[in-house]
Design a protein around this motif. Structure first.
Motif, short mmCIF file in Angstrom:
data_model
loop_
_atom_site.label_atom_id
_atom_site.label_comp_id
_atom_site.label_asym_id
_atom_site.label_seq_id
_atom_site.Cartn_x
_atom_site.Cartn_y
_atom_site.Cartn_z
N GLN A 58 42.25 40.56 33.32
CA GLN A 58 41.83 39.54 34.27
C GLN A 58 40.61 40.04 35.04
O GLN A 58 40.65 41.12 35.64
N ALA A 59 39.53 39.27 35.01
CA ALA A 59 38.30 39.69 35.68
C ALA A 59 37.60 38.50 36.29
O ALA A 59 37.57 37.41 35.72
N LEU A 60 37.02 38.73 37.46
CA LEU A 60 36.24 37.73 38.16
C LEU A 60 34.86 38.31 38.42
O LEU A 60 34.73 39.33 39.12
N ALA A 61 33.83 37.72 37.86
CA ALA A 61 32.45 38.17 38.08
C ALA A 61 31.91 37.52 39.35
O ALA A 61 31.87 36.30 39.46
N VAL A 62 31.50 38.34 40.30
CA VAL A 62 30.99 37.84 41.57
C VAL A 62 29.62 38.48 41.83
O VAL A 62 29.53 39.68 42.10
N VAL A 63 28.58 37.67 41.74
CA VAL A 63 27.24 38.18 42.02
C VAL A 63 27.12 38.40 43.53
O VAL A 63 27.34 37.49 44.32
N ALA A 64 26.83 39.64 43.90
CA ALA A 64 26.75 39.98 45.32
C ALA A 64 25.83 41.17 45.53
O ALA A 64 25.71 42.04 44.67
N ASP A 65 25.21 41.19 46.69
CA ASP A 65 24.32 42.28 47.09
C ASP A 65 24.96 42.97 48.29
O ASP A 65 25.10 42.37 49.36
N VAL A 66 25.35 44.23 48.12
CA VAL A 66 26.06 44.93 49.19
C VAL A 66 25.19 45.21 50.40
O VAL A 66 25.70 45.61 51.45
N THR A 67 23.88 44.99 50.28
CA THR A 67 22.98 45.19 51.43
C THR A 67 22.83 43.93 52.28
O THR A 67 22.11 43.96 53.28
N ASP A 68 23.52 42.86 51.92
CA ASP A 68 23.34 41.58 52.59
C ASP A 68 24.68 41.08 53.14
O ASP A 68 25.63 40.88 52.38
N ASP A 69 24.75 40.87 54.44
CA ASP A 69 25.99 40.43 55.08
C ASP A 69 26.52 39.12 54.50
O ASP A 69 27.71 39.00 54.18
N ALA A 70 25.64 38.13 54.39
CA ALA A 70 26.07 36.81 53.92
C ALA A 70 26.55 36.88 52.48
O ALA A 70 27.53 36.21 52.11
N SER A 71 25.88 37.67 51.66
CA SER A 71 26.27 37.80 50.27
C SER A 71 27.67 38.40 50.14
O SER A 71 28.50 37.92 49.36
N VAL A 72 27.93 39.44 50.93
CA VAL A 72 29.26 40.06 50.88
C VAL A 72 30.32 39.11 51.43
O VAL A 72 31.43 39.00 50.88
N ALA A 73 30.02 38.39 52.49
CA ALA A 73 30.97 37.44 53.06
C ALA A 73 31.33 36.35 52.06
O ALA A 73 32.51 35.96 51.92
N THR A 74 30.34 35.85 51.33
CA THR A 74 30.60 34.85 50.30
C THR A 74 31.45 35.42 49.18
O THR A 74 32.36 34.75 48.67
N ALA A 75 31.18 36.66 48.81
CA ALA A 75 31.97 37.31 47.77
C ALA A 75 33.43 37.44 48.20
O ALA A 75 34.34 37.19 47.38
N VAL A 76 33.66 37.80 49.43
CA VAL A 76 35.03 37.93 49.94
C VAL A 76 35.75 36.59 49.84
O VAL A 76 36.92 36.53 49.41
N GLU A 77 35.08 35.52 50.21
CA GLU A 77 35.69 34.19 50.13
C GLU A 77 36.07 33.84 48.70
O GLU A 77 37.16 33.31 48.45
#
Length: 254
Positions: A58-77
């Motif tokens: 089971q895998a979920l691909a989540v495009v995210a940039d760890v240097t960006d707050d909004a990107s990480v917050a969206t990934a968490v959601e």
């Protein structure tokens, strides 16, 4: 070797599009964990997720940039919506841009700090409540930070800023254990030695490339899958046992 008690875990792996991160994600999924893969390269990330699914994981691909707050917050959601609470976080995302300090562009140094240090802090903070909640429910909960032997090296040229960022990760891990340990969340810091990764492709200076090639020739290199096995091992121990610090080197590297 299989580690059966990883089945049913929910993991996040950053920098999962290639190298060590990819290998960790593949291995955890093979052990039965649901794995959210975070990285910036969408096409490559999708390919890794498809590989995992093709093998029954089971895998979920989540495009995210760890240097960006909004990107990480969206990934968490996205991860919470798909998988619920996370109980295993692997901070693997990192970059190595090697230059002598007088030649190092300020933006490159800042990029390493933002990714290798602030990114680790950002992702850890984003999933801290997940980890403590999982532990409070009596489940295993793990934070694994991938640092580097470069945190301790002083005799190599061009790695001053990179090594400093990894030293920060090592020290951060030790201090986080003071925060998380009393709440039954394990923190493990892993410092790999010479490893087969994409680092050499990021090095523009001929002398630096020769230095890296010389290390591989002299010591050999660890395979990403071998480091993934280390991660699987430490996170599959009984929940009262924390392997907090591991330095993993080719046998010839001293």
């Amino acid at each position: 070797m299989s580690y059966e008690n990883l089945a049913g875990r929910t993991a996040v792996v950053t920098g999962a599009a290639s190298g060590i991160g990819e290998a960790i994600a593949v291995r955890l999924a093979a052990e039965g964990a649901k794995v959210a893969l975070l990285a910036r390269r969408a096409e490559r990330l999708d390919a890794v997720a498809e590989k995992i699914r093709a093998d029954g994981g089971q895998a979920l691909a989540v495009v995210a940039d760890v240097t960006d707050d909004a990107s990480v917050a969206t990934a968490v959601e996205r991860i919470h919506a798909a998988y619920g609470t996370v109980d295993l976080v692997v901070n693997n995302a990192g970059i190595a841009l090697m230059n002598a300090i007088e030649d190092a562009p300020a933006e490159e140094s800042q990029r390493m700090i933002d990714t290798n240090v602030t990114g680790v802090v950002r992702v850890t903070s984003a999933f801290a409540k997940d980890l403590t909640a999982a532990a409070a429910q009596g489940r295993s909960a793990d934070l694994v930070n991938i640092s580097s032997i470069a945190a301790h090296l002083t005799g190599f040229q061009g790695i001053a800023v990179y090594g400093a960022t990894k030293a920060a990760v090592t020290q951060l891990s030790a201090l986080l254990r003071g925060e998380f340990g009393p709440r039954d969340v394990r923190v493990t810091n892993i410092e790999p030695g010479v490893t087969e990764t994409e680092i050499a492709t990021h090095v523009e200076d001929d002398g630096m490339r020769e230095q890296l090639a010389g290390l591989v020739e002299a010591f050999g290199a660890l395979a990403p899958a071998e480091l993934a096995d280390v991660v699987a091992y430490v996170t599959s121990r009984p929940r009262h046992m924390n392997l907090r610090q591991l330095m993993v080197l080719p046998t010839r590297q001293v």
